[in-house]
Design a protein around this motif. Structure first.
Motif, short mmCIF file in Angstrom:
data_model
loop_
_atom_site.label_atom_id
_atom_site.label_comp_id
_atom_site.label_asym_id
_atom_site.label_seq_id
_atom_site.Cartn_x
_atom_site.Cartn_y
_atom_site.Cartn_z
N ARG A 1 -19.39 11.33 21.13
CA ARG A 1 -19.61 12.50 21.98
C ARG A 1 -20.58 13.50 21.37
NH1 ARG A 1 -18.30 12.88 27.40
NH2 ARG A 1 -16.32 11.86 27.84
N LEU A 2 -20.93 13.33 20.10
CA LEU A 2 -21.78 14.32 19.44
C LEU A 2 -23.17 14.46 20.08
CD1 LEU A 2 -20.92 13.90 15.66
CD2 LEU A 2 -20.28 15.75 17.21
N GLU B 1 -23.93 14.58 23.15
CA GLU B 1 -23.75 15.55 24.23
C GLU B 1 -23.58 16.96 23.66
OE1 GLU B 1 -20.60 16.51 27.88
OE2 GLU B 1 -20.43 14.66 26.72
N PHE B 2 -22.79 17.08 22.60
CA PHE B 2 -22.57 18.41 21.99
C PHE B 2 -23.87 18.96 21.43
CE2 PHE B 2 -21.49 21.07 18.31
CZ PHE B 2 -20.71 22.04 18.94
N LEU C 1 -26.11 20.39 24.00
CA LEU C 1 -25.71 21.72 24.45
C LEU C 1 -25.99 22.79 23.41
CD1 LEU C 1 -22.25 20.79 26.04
CD2 LEU C 1 -24.33 21.44 27.28
N LYS D 1 -19.42 29.06 16.36
CA LYS D 1 -19.79 27.65 16.23
C LYS D 1 -18.55 26.76 16.22
CE LYS D 1 -19.94 28.08 11.19
NZ LYS D 1 -20.78 27.98 9.96
N LEU E 1 -16.85 26.78 19.80
CA LEU E 1 -17.58 25.95 20.75
C LEU E 1 -17.25 24.47 20.54
CD1 LEU E 1 -21.04 27.75 20.73
CD2 LEU E 1 -19.37 27.70 22.60
N LEU E 2 -17.16 24.03 19.28
CA LEU E 2 -16.82 22.64 19.02
C LEU E 2 -15.38 22.35 19.46
CD1 LEU E 2 -17.56 19.88 17.89
CD2 LEU E 2 -16.83 20.67 15.63
N ASP F 1 -13.62 23.86 21.86
CA ASP F 1 -13.58 23.81 23.32
C ASP F 1 -14.17 22.50 23.83
OD1 ASP F 1 -12.44 26.32 23.31
OD2 ASP F 1 -14.28 27.38 23.84
N PHE F 2 -15.25 22.06 23.21
CA PHE F 2 -15.89 20.81 23.62
C PHE F 2 -14.96 19.63 23.39
CE2 PHE F 2 -18.44 17.07 22.54
CZ PHE F 2 -19.23 16.96 23.68
N LEU F 3 -14.31 19.57 22.23
CA LEU F 3 -13.40 18.47 21.94
C LEU F 3 -12.23 18.45 22.91
CD1 LEU F 3 -13.31 18.50 18.03
CD2 LEU F 3 -14.49 16.89 19.53
N THR G 1 -13.55 16.97 26.22
CA THR G 1 -13.91 15.55 26.18
C THR G 1 -12.70 14.67 25.93
OG1 THR G 1 -14.54 15.73 23.83
CG2 THR G 1 -16.28 16.01 25.48
#
Length: 297
Positions: free
Chosen positions: A110-111, A113-114, A117, A277, A280-281, A283-285, A288
């Motif tokens: 998934r990185l 995509e991260f 962003l 930082k 944000l990671l 929330d992304f995890l 996903t």
């Protein structure tokens, strides 16, 4: 070194429990670090640290100063980030400790995509099944599974994963498919052991199976490999075997008896302000994982 740098140094000395470790991190000598803390104590008119040749302890007043200093440093960092770079352009390195198989299956793919962003954020992953000391080892967060006992950390639940009983179609063809937990007796079970203690399998209705078989491991990746080599049947968190279940390489048994679950958690040092930082990671995890596992955040 200005006063804010001295305060930052004091915070790191307390967290590291060592002048030498904090000095190395700051890129200065141990003697210089000691002098800076002594100057800070003189300015405040109070002893913050008790030093001996073998140990370093925080005084009662020093602990109060540390709590206030930590808030000050984090507030300044947040302000500096907001003014200097803006919330629209977060940047910096996020250091993450994660179990090897989980990182390989759910974070690394998934990185891209991260990074698309947030191109100015970079991620460093340390793959280890051991529980690292986040502060001592300098990690921003860790992904951990199951019950947690470290109350000094902040915990955010990312997902919940059920335990599933699985094997390959080939294994079931050769040995039959159990329809109740009692049918597991006589099956070759892939067992997960920690410090020579074998984890029992628990099912709805209070049924408990004590697994036995020719192969045991403490490593999730080895458990997956053993399953795919048709060595036996296993009872493990769904996240470990989700790709193989989706592809048909593994099949489910005892679906009506599922009961156990395990949580997937993000763990990070207790702070009033989580760096942008890192947030944000996180929330992304959470987003996903909800998609990849089809499980609630």
């Amino acid at each position: 070194m200005d006063r804010l740098d001295a305060i930052r140094l004091f915070v790191r000395v307390v967290e590291k429990g060592s002048f030498s470790a904090a000095a190395r991190e700051a890129g200065i000598g141990q003697s210089a670090a000691s002098k800076q803390i002594a100057a800070l104590e003189a300015r405040l008119g109070a002893q913050l640290l008790q030093r001996t040749s073998r140990s370093l302890a925080v005084t009662e007043l020093g602990q109060s100063v540390y709590d206030a200093a930590l808030r000050l440093v984090e507030d300044f960092s947040a302000l500096d980030s907001l003014v200097g770079q803006g919330q629209s352009n977060p940047s910096g390195l996020v250091r993450v400790a994660v179990a090897p198989v989980f990182g390989r299956l759910y974070i690394v793919p998934r990185l891209p995509e991260f990074f698309g962003l947030f191109p100015n954020i970079s991620v460093e992953m340390s793959a280890s099944d051991r529980h690292v000391d986040l502060i001592e080892d300098g990690f921003d967060l860790a992904i951990r599974h199951g019950d947690l006992s470290d109350s000094s950390m902040t915990v955010r639940k990312l997902a919940t994963s059920p335990f599933l009983t699985v094997a390959t179609p080939t294994y079931f063809e050769r040995h039959g498919t159990p329809t109740t937990p009692g049918d597991l007796t006589g099956h070759a079970c892939i067992t997960f052991a920690s410090q020579q203690s074998i984890r029992p399998w628990r099912f709805a209705g209070g049924a408990v199976h004590r697994p036995d078989g020719p192969f045991r491991t403490s490593d999730a990746e080895q458990g997956r490999a053993a399953l795919l080599a048709h060595l036996g049947i296993a009872h493990m968190p769904a996240w470990i075997v989700a790709p193989e279940l989706a592809s048909g390489a593994l099949h489910l048994a005892l679906r009506d008896y599922e009961m156990e679950t395990t949580t997937i958690n993000a763990v990070y040092p207790s702070r009033r302000h989580l760096p942008t930082k890192v947030r944000l990671l996180l929330d992304f995890l959470a987003r996903t994982l909800a998609l990849d596992l089809n499980l609630p955040c």
